[in-house]
Scaffold this active site. Structure first.
Site, PDB file in Angstrom:
ATOM      1  N   ARG A   1      -1.478   9.446   1.383  1.00 29.48           N
ATOM      2  CA  ARG A   1      -2.912   9.539   1.158  1.00 29.48           C
ATOM      3  C   ARG A   1      -3.430  10.981   1.193  1.00 29.48           C
ATOM      4  NH1 ARG A   1      -5.993   5.131   4.734  1.00 29.48           N
ATOM      5  NH2 ARG A   1      -4.924   3.645   3.417  1.00 29.48           N
TER       6      ARG A   1
ATOM      7  N   GLU B   1       0.867  -1.186   0.000  1.00 29.00           N
ATOM      8  CA  GLU B   1       0.000   0.000   0.000  1.00 29.00           C
ATOM      9  C   GLU B   1       0.900   1.232   0.000  1.00 29.00           C
ATOM     10  OE1 GLU B   1      -4.129  -0.044   2.013  1.00 29.00           O
ATOM     11  OE2 GLU B   1      -2.912  -1.419   3.197  1.00 29.00           O
TER      12      GLU B   1
ATOM     13  N   HIS C   1     -12.208   9.401   6.148  1.00 31.76           N
ATOM     14  CA  HIS C   1     -11.887   7.982   6.316  1.00 31.76           C
ATOM     15  C   HIS C   1     -11.464   7.625   7.731  1.00 31.76           C
ATOM     16  CE1 HIS C   1     -10.542   4.031   5.083  1.00 31.76           C
ATOM     17  NE2 HIS C   1      -9.294   4.269   5.446  1.00 31.76           N
TER      18      HIS C   1
ATOM     19  N   ARG D   1      -2.190   8.984   8.858  1.00 33.68           N
ATOM     20  CA  ARG D   1      -1.900   7.583   9.164  1.00 33.68           C
ATOM     21  C   ARG D   1      -1.366   6.802   7.962  1.00 33.68           C
ATOM     22  NH1 ARG D   1      -4.874   3.125   8.328  1.00 33.68           N
ATOM     23  NH2 ARG D   1      -6.766   4.314   7.880  1.00 33.68           N
TER      24      ARG D   1
ATOM     25  N   HIS E   1      -9.653   9.577   2.422  1.00 35.62           N
ATOM     26  CA  HIS E   1      -9.189   8.519   1.513  1.00 35.62           C
ATOM     27  C   HIS E   1      -9.486   8.969   0.094  1.00 35.62           C
ATOM     28  CE1 HIS E   1      -8.714   4.618  -0.372  1.00 35.62           C
ATOM     29  NE2 HIS E   1      -8.299   4.102   0.766  1.00 35.62           N
TER      30      HIS E   1
HETATM   31  C1  SIN Z   1      -7.719   0.761   2.147  1.00 38.72           C
HETATM   32  O1  SIN Z   1      -7.946  -0.433   1.973  1.00 38.72           O
HETATM   33  O2  SIN Z   1      -7.455   1.541   1.239  1.00 38.72           O
HETATM   34  C2  SIN Z   1      -7.795   1.318   3.525  1.00 38.72           C
HETATM   35  C3  SIN Z   1      -6.729   0.778   4.356  1.00 38.72           C
HETATM   36  C4  SIN Z   1      -6.449   1.685   5.501  1.00 38.72           C
HETATM   37  O3  SIN Z   1      -7.158   2.668   5.700  1.00 38.72           O
HETATM   38  O4  SIN Z   1      -5.463   1.463   6.196  1.00 38.72           O
END
Ligand code: SIN
Length: 487
Positions: free
Chosen positions: A272, A109, A330, A365, A225
């Site tokens: 993010r 990620e 989010h 975060r 998000h």
């Molecule tokens: C996501 O799956 O994009 C969210 C994961 C997260 O907020 O840590």
């Protein structure tokens, strides 16, 4: 509800944090879990990504720590981050011990230097919660009560004694006394008009804390998000996990061109907060899409079966079409400040999960550190309660002759209308781009809402604190972006 309930441990909230705490604390006494809705209504249920943890030998705690602090714009509490990353493998082992089956290979990620996000599928939160529910339901020392709303903390000179709570549609509150109370009520995404958070995420735990005189920390850092499927005409938003971008999904403008690289060379895998702002700005020119048409259809369908299916039910085919996206509220990076043992400033009161501020997230975060934080600090709470000599395990939490506060309960349609008004104000004025003037205006608009119902008054209170926190930070940092900072 009977007139009075007494328990050793009262856990408020039934997400990953609440149920992990309940399970671990049951070893030391009786536990009562109360939840405002049904057990499965927790936000954890819709968590897609996974849990970040250093398991592979090529990876290191140092790298996880650095990534967390980089994403958090350096605002993180380093000692807490160190604790988090070093205890992550234990959190994974705990989840495996209750039957969670992680896939063999981790995924990537944004802002992680390497793949280290462990998932069970693309609905990892749901799988974890199902296992936790099974575990607590068969535990005789844990009672679970659904549709109980915690309304006010019961306090005396020696700290927290539990809460006054409302059951179902009752109009009177009743006391629930507890030796130790654990707030695990989740975040406050629902205070913003656009969110994928579940309906219960209205900042309830923060309202309880504020009314009990506790300060909050870092609540201006609301994480947005960048990629929710935009279903605005249905009044809904559906998360399209960051893991999709880890697999190569592109964010494109109305002409099909990628544009995030103009803001940051890391492109779709930039932090993010930055990607959300880039999408937000581009939305002023026209629609923005997530595009996966260049990726292997079979791989996407196999890796993201639930996201694929759910989007299809909403009328979108994520492998054959580019799909419209919008940023959404989010995650709350801040909350009630706690130490490494999850303890708040009030004796007898702990906080864990999104409602708490351990300082690990800083100003933004890092992906998949949230489920992790919930488990790591739940374990820490249970360990510290067991070992603490300061906690009087035999204290009788009951306070005789106390009178529950009276609350006003308005018609639900009215409550919904006020919530929606709050959501619009917060999204417009305290959303992705903030200005001093907008925040001041929002403060006025929030207090002007003539609500008498305690649920709306709680939301007003939390919003007011968020707005104040934003105004108290005149310069942009991480997820807090204030466009007129130099004015
Ligand atoms: C996501 O799956 O994009 C969210 C994961 C997260 O907020 O840590």
């Amino acid at each position: 509800m009977h007139t009075m309930i007494k328990t050793d441990y009262l856990v408020i909230g039934s997400g990953i944090a609440g149920l992990t705490c309940a399970h671990l604390l049951s070893e030391f006494g009786n536990v009562l879990v109360i939840t405002k809705g049904e057990l499965k209504s927790a936000n954890t249920y819709s968590a897609q990504g996974g849990i970040a943890a250093v398991i592979e030998k090529e990876d290191s705690f140092e790298s996880h720590l650095n990534d967390t602090i980089k994403a958090g714009a350096g605002h993180n509490k380093e000692s807490a981050v160190k604790y988090l990353v070093e205890h992550a493998p234990k959190a994974i082992r705990f989840l495996e011990s209750i039957g969670v089956k992680f896939e063999k290979t981790p995924v990537l990620e944004a802002c992680h230097s390497r793949p280290r996000v462990w998932r069970t599928s693309d609905f990892t939160g749901r799988d974890i919660l199902n296992q936790l529910i099974k575990t607590v339901q068969k535990n005789k020392k844990i009672s679970i009560k659904e549709y109980i709303d915690a309304v006010e903390i019961i306090e005396s000179d020696d700290g927290c004694h539990g809460v006054f709570a409302r059951e179902g549609d009752e109009t009177e509150l009743k006391p629930i006394f507890a030796k130790q109370t654990i707030l695990a009520t989740g975040g406050f995404g629902q205070l913003f008009g656009r969110t994928t958070n579940t309906l219960g995420s209205g900042g309830d735990g923060l309202a309880l804390a504020i009314n009990a005189g506790l300060e909050l920390e870092d609540i201006e850092f609301v994480q947005f998000h960048p990629t929710a499927l935009d279903l605005e005409d249905k009044g809904k938003y559906f998360l399209l996990s960051e893991v999709l971008r880890g697999f190569g999904a592109r964010i494109v403008d109305q002409d099909g061109k990628q544009f995030i690289q103009q803001f940051d060379p890391r492109g779709e895998l930039a932090p993010r907060d930055l990607v959300s702002r880039a999408v937000f700005f581009e939305l002023m020119n026209g629609p923005v899409y997530l595009d996966m048409r260049h990726l292997d259809e079979k791989v996407i369908k196999k890796t993201f079966p639930n996201i694929y299916k759910q989007a299809k039910e909403y009328g979108f085919d994520i492998v054959n079409d580019k799909v419209p996206i919008t940023p959404v509220a989010h995650y709350a990076c801040g909350g009630i400040p706690v130490d490494l043992k999850g303890a708040t400033k009030m004796p007898g009161l702990f906080a864990v999960g999104e409602v708490a501020c351990t300082g690990v997230h800083g100003a933004n975060r890092l992906a998949s550190n949230s489920l992790l934080e919930a488990v790591v600090f739940s374990i820490s709470i249970a360990d510290s309660i067991e070992r603490s000599v300061e906690i009087d395990k035999d204290r009788d939490p009951e306070i005789k002759d106390i009178k529950p506060p009276e609350v006003v309960i308005e018609d639900i349609a009215q409550v919904k209308a006020y919530s929606s008004r709050i959501g619009k104000i917060m999204w417009k004025r305290a959303g992705i781009i903030r200005t001093k003037e907008g925040l001041e205006q929002a403060k006025k608009q929030i207090v002007e809402i003539p609500a008498r119902d305690y649920r709306i008054q709680h939301r007003q209170l939390v919003c007011y604190k968020i707005l104040e926190a934003c105004l108290n930070r005149p310069h942009s940092l991480g997820a807090h972006y204030i466009s007129d900072e130099l004015a």
